[in-house]
Design an enzyme around this catalytic site. Sequence first.
Site, PDB file in Angstrom:
ATOM      1  N   PRO A   9       0.786  -1.218   0.000  1.00 34.91           N
ATOM      2  CA  PRO A   9       0.000   0.000   0.000  1.00 34.91           C
ATOM      3  C   PRO A   9       0.821   1.271   0.000  1.00 34.91           C
ATOM      4  CG  PRO A   9      -0.062  -1.003   2.161  1.00 34.91           C
ATOM      5  CD  PRO A   9       0.728  -1.898   1.298  1.00 34.91           C
ATOM      6  N   GLU A  10       0.925   1.867  -1.134  1.00 33.44           N
ATOM      7  CA  GLU A  10       1.405   3.239  -1.246  1.00 33.44           C
ATOM      8  C   GLU A  10       0.206   4.157  -1.077  1.00 33.44           C
ATOM      9  OE1 GLU A  10       4.507   4.435  -1.771  1.00 33.44           O
ATOM     10  OE2 GLU A  10       4.999   2.392  -1.243  1.00 33.44           O
ATOM     11  N   HIS A  29      -4.100 -15.279   5.782  1.00 34.24           N
ATOM     12  CA  HIS A  29      -3.957 -13.982   6.454  1.00 34.24           C
ATOM     13  C   HIS A  29      -5.178 -13.085   6.315  1.00 34.24           C
ATOM     14  CE1 HIS A  29       0.133 -15.059   7.283  1.00 34.24           C
ATOM     15  NE2 HIS A  29       0.351 -15.290   6.006  1.00 34.24           N
ATOM     16  N   ARG A  78       1.807  -9.449   7.279  1.00 32.02           N
ATOM     17  CA  ARG A  78       2.726  -8.999   8.330  1.00 32.02           C
ATOM     18  C   ARG A  78       2.030  -8.442   9.559  1.00 32.02           C
ATOM     19  NH1 ARG A  78       7.463  -5.666   5.423  1.00 32.02           N
ATOM     20  NH2 ARG A  78       8.429  -5.836   7.460  1.00 32.02           N
ATOM     21  N   ARG A 132      16.552  21.888  11.749  1.00 33.11           N
ATOM     22  CA  ARG A 132      16.523  20.426  11.622  1.00 33.11           C
ATOM     23  C   ARG A 132      17.813  19.918  10.992  1.00 33.11           C
ATOM     24  NH1 ARG A 132      11.761  17.369  13.139  1.00 33.11           N
ATOM     25  NH2 ARG A 132      10.179  18.915  13.562  1.00 33.11           N
TER      26      ARG A 132
END
Length: 273
Positions: A2-3, A91, A110, A152
């Site tokens: 999933p992008e 899954h 996962r 930063r």
Amino acid sequence: MPELPEVEVTKRSLKSHLQGRQIERINVREKRLRWPLNLNQLNHLLNQDILSLSRRGKYILINSERGTALIHLGMSGSIGILKNDRPIKKHDHFDLVTDNKVIIRFTDPRRFGSFIWAGKNPEKHKLLKNLGPEPLNNDQLGLHLHNLSKGRKTSVKAFIMNANIVVGVGNIYASESLFISGIHPKRRANAVSKNRYLKLATAIQNTLEKSINMGGTTLRDFTYSDAGQKVGYFKQELNVYGRGGSQCSKCEQPIKSVLLSGRSSFYCSNCQH
DNA sequence: AAACGACCCTGAAAGC
DNA sequence: TGCTTTCAGGGTCGTT
């Protein structure tokens, strides 16, 4: 898998099947996701009108009359829309069954994904409240990045991948947009000029939009069997990501591959400074 | 406050 | 061939 584009496509798919309907059942086979699945809370969704579906970063929001549930796909999650039931695979962790008997099946090897209840004010939920702005349709993104970059010392790549700075820029888009804007991924965030942040913001937006459009096209008929496939994926468009050692599309020098903040990073040392 | 590394988990691919 | 190691598109949390 999933992008952000797939999250967006998944959200649109869920919208077409859930908005204006009700969820009649939630069948859970595995509660051990990124956050333990809490049915006592999620049952608030049952038999409520689903008012809308939305997306915040990579979270999908299912908004009902009684509150909002969040779905995150993690690294390996996908959602299948089933008009007819199928045998459960290894899954397939939970299903939502709508009042017109469509099965929405969540699969995630996962188990980094999640399905949680966020209540009446989801924007105040701890997982959402600190998120940075959405990159798309945001004409202030470049200025925003430049403003937050002050002081930063982390790398610009880690900086734009930080969801508290801006959401939706994963490892692929970070590498790609830095290549397009000619910025070296290891450069310190506070050492990138305002002009270059403006370019970077445009590169992020163009890359994400192009990928969304391709994801929208290739996954137009989004089904369970399509969801896990890399059909016509944005991969062909990638300039540097996953292309270590091959020739730079601009200068033909070899693309470098390094580990940066624990993530593989790809860039052209000739084109990016 | 910011930066860093560990960690969550399974499976595919690479390495030997 | 088969076993072992490495790596993966995500994000949170504790420590410094």
